[in-house]
Design a protein around this motif. Sequence first.
Motif, PDB file in Angstrom:
ATOM      1  N   ILE A   1      -6.438  -1.600   4.085  1.00 14.38           N
ATOM      2  CA  ILE A   1      -5.832  -0.676   3.263  1.00 14.38           C
ATOM      3  C   ILE A   1      -6.203   0.801   3.600  1.00 14.38           C
TER       4      ILE A   1
ATOM      5  N   VAL B   1       0.786  -1.190   0.059  1.00 12.80           N
ATOM      6  CA  VAL B   1      -0.090  -0.051   0.182  1.00 12.80           C
ATOM      7  C   VAL B   1       0.805   1.222   0.067  1.00 12.80           C
TER       8      VAL B   1
ATOM      9  N   ALA C   1      -3.382   3.421   4.788  1.00 10.06           N
ATOM     10  CA  ALA C   1      -3.301   4.632   3.694  1.00 10.06           C
ATOM     11  C   ALA C   1      -3.499   6.128   4.657  1.00 10.06           C
TER      12      ALA C   1
ATOM     13  N   VAL D   1      -2.344   0.181  -4.525  1.00  7.25           N
ATOM     14  CA  VAL D   1      -2.321  -1.369  -3.933  1.00  7.25           C
ATOM     15  C   VAL D   1      -1.417  -2.179  -5.033  1.00  7.25           C
TER      16      VAL D   1
END
Length: 156
Positions: free
Chosen positions: A94, A3, A98, A62
């Motif tokens: 994710i 990521v 992030a 990703v």
Amino acid sequence: MDVSLRVSRPSDLELFFLNQTDQQANYLAAFTPKDPMDRAAYFSKWTRLLADPNIHMQSIMVDDQLVGCVVKFPMEGKSEITYAISRSFWGKGITTLAVKKFLILETVRPIFGKVAFDNFGSQKVLEKAGFQKIGTAMGFAHARGKEIEEFIYKLE
């Protein structure tokens, strides 16, 4: 699964628009534009915002695939954060990763996040990123056609 973040580009807006038009995502986001399907309005607004120095927008990648974005924007004199990823990537940590990476790049504090009372996934993202719930408010949620409660989070 790698990521990463990168500066958002005009070409990213197509995916961001698709994310916004997802019915389930739109419902959970709740506080959306009156017509989330208005492509021209979306592209006009976000093309302008990409060039705005007060907006910090990073694209979520990703394994080198574009999946969403994280954005810091001014609202009523305060800095707020918002984020969205494609539904097929939900529930994998994710967005949390992030947001944490974004908050290293974006150092303005305090920064606020607002979340619909029943958007448990988004609440967890903010909490895992260090935000504290500081209050609630009522607001009109276009995606639901009614006023609902939202939770207000703050990161110092």
